[in-house]
Design a protein around this motif. Structure first.
Motif, PDB file in Angstrom:
ATOM      1  N   LYS A 130       0.848  -1.192   0.000  1.00 25.60           N
ATOM      2  CA  LYS A 130       0.000   0.000   0.000  1.00 25.60           C
ATOM      3  C   LYS A 130       0.882   1.240   0.000  1.00 25.60           C
ATOM      4  N   SER A 157       0.836   5.427  -0.345  1.00 27.61           N
ATOM      5  CA  SER A 157      -0.019   6.608  -0.317  1.00 27.61           C
ATOM      6  C   SER A 157       0.310   7.510  -1.495  1.00 27.61           C
ATOM      7  N   VAL A 203      -1.396  -1.183  -4.227  1.00 26.21           N
ATOM      8  CA  VAL A 203      -2.575  -0.316  -4.151  1.00 26.21           C
ATOM      9  C   VAL A 203      -2.079   1.092  -3.875  1.00 26.21           C
ATOM     10  N   THR A 208      -8.541   3.744   0.457  1.00 22.07           N
ATOM     11  CA  THR A 208      -7.640   2.847  -0.267  1.00 22.07           C
ATOM     12  C   THR A 208      -6.955   1.865   0.688  1.00 22.07           C
ATOM     13  N   ASP A 209      -6.867   2.180   1.986  1.00 22.71           N
ATOM     14  CA  ASP A 209      -6.390   1.188   2.953  1.00 22.71           C
ATOM     15  C   ASP A 209      -7.342  -0.006   3.001  1.00 22.71           C
ATOM     16  N   ALA A 250      -6.830  -1.988  -0.066  1.00 21.77           N
ATOM     17  CA  ALA A 250      -5.648  -2.846   0.015  1.00 21.77           C
ATOM     18  C   ALA A 250      -5.958  -4.120   0.804  1.00 21.77           C
ATOM     19  N   VAL A 272      -0.174  -7.527   4.074  1.00 20.52           N
ATOM     20  CA  VAL A 272      -0.296  -6.163   3.559  1.00 20.52           C
ATOM     21  C   VAL A 272       0.922  -5.399   4.037  1.00 20.52           C
ATOM     22  N   LYS A 288       2.286  -1.952   4.477  1.00 14.45           N
ATOM     23  CA  LYS A 288       1.825  -0.558   4.520  1.00 14.45           C
ATOM     24  C   LYS A 288       3.032   0.374   4.577  1.00 14.45           C
TER      25      LYS A 288
END
Length: 241
Positions: free
Chosen positions: A15, A17, A54, A145-146, A149, A161, A163
């Motif tokens: 993920k 940002s 993502v 969008t978190d 993901a 995941v 992050k």
């Protein structure tokens, strides 16, 4: 988490940002930063890891901020989804420039620009060692969008995941604002939810908890951060079942 020369996971959702893609710029895409992150993703794929990405859209437009300015929330979120597609196309181009096969799959169909998302298509690309960039979040308003993901990680049977953030893990408060914030090395999903930790939204934590998917939170500010996190090196917080 023990450091090892072998990746901790074989298939992951990373993920990213939208703000991470700005680099030092105040808005939009910073080409050297996008290129550096593309190199990180290629390095992860070179480890033999199947990589889905993502991307957020906050460097262009964030739905909640649009709603705060008077745009209807569902419409504002739709604009935010389009912002993620712009970022995804930029990342696809950066990956292809360095020799890494990549495909953008969008939850909102726009076939003249990219392939519509389907689980079957995404899995087929992953098996062929293409990095897939999953755009437009879940395709629905009111979901971050978190959460997108976490949803894609569940759908694609991912092991974790990853992050990627601006800080080196999860803290009890924003460490840039509260210098007394406590950093966590390891948490359960329930602990993250109960403590209302803001690194991801509750729906994302809950989806990963219910499907026993670990979350690794790490800083993406340094070159090589993504493959390093996959190898269990560097500082990170592990949210485990």
């Amino acid at each position: 988490m023990t450091t090892t020369a072998k990746p901790l996971f074989s298939r992951v959702v990373v993920k990213l940002s939208g703000e991470a893609l700005m680099g030092p710029d105040p808005f939009g895409l910073n080409a050297p930063t996008v290129g550096r992150m593309a190199s990180d993703l290629k390095a992860a794929a070179d480890l033999g890891v199947q990589v889905a990405v993502v991307v957020g859209g906050g460097n262009f437009f964030r739905g909640l901020q649009g709603a705060d300015k008077g745009i209807e929330r569902a419409r504002a979120d739709s604009i935010g989804m389009l912002a993620t597609v712009m970022n995804a196309l930029a990342m696809e181009g950066a990956l292809e420039q360095i020799g890494q096969a990549a495909r953008v799959l969008s939850a909102v169909a726009m076939p003249s620009l990219c392939q519509p998302y389907s689980r079957q298509a995404a899995l087929a690309h992953l098996v062929k060692r293409r990095v897939i960039i999953l755009a437009a979040g879940t395709g629905n308003p009111f979901f971050t969008t978190d959460t997108g993901a976490a949803l894609r990680a569940c759908e694609l049977s991912c092991d974790a995941v990853m992050k990627a953030t601006q800080v080196d893990g999860i803290y009890s408060a924003d460490p840039k604002k509260d210098f007394s914030a406590t950093r966590y090395e390891r948490l359960t999903h329930d602990e993250a939810i109960a403590r209302n930790l803001q690194i991801m939204d509750t729906a994302a934590f809950a989806l990963c908890r219910d499907n026993a998917i670990p979350i690794v939170v790490f800083s993406v500010n340094e070159p090589g951060a993504i493959p390093k996190a996959l190898l269990g090196k560097g500082r990170a917080t592990y949210v485990m079942p």
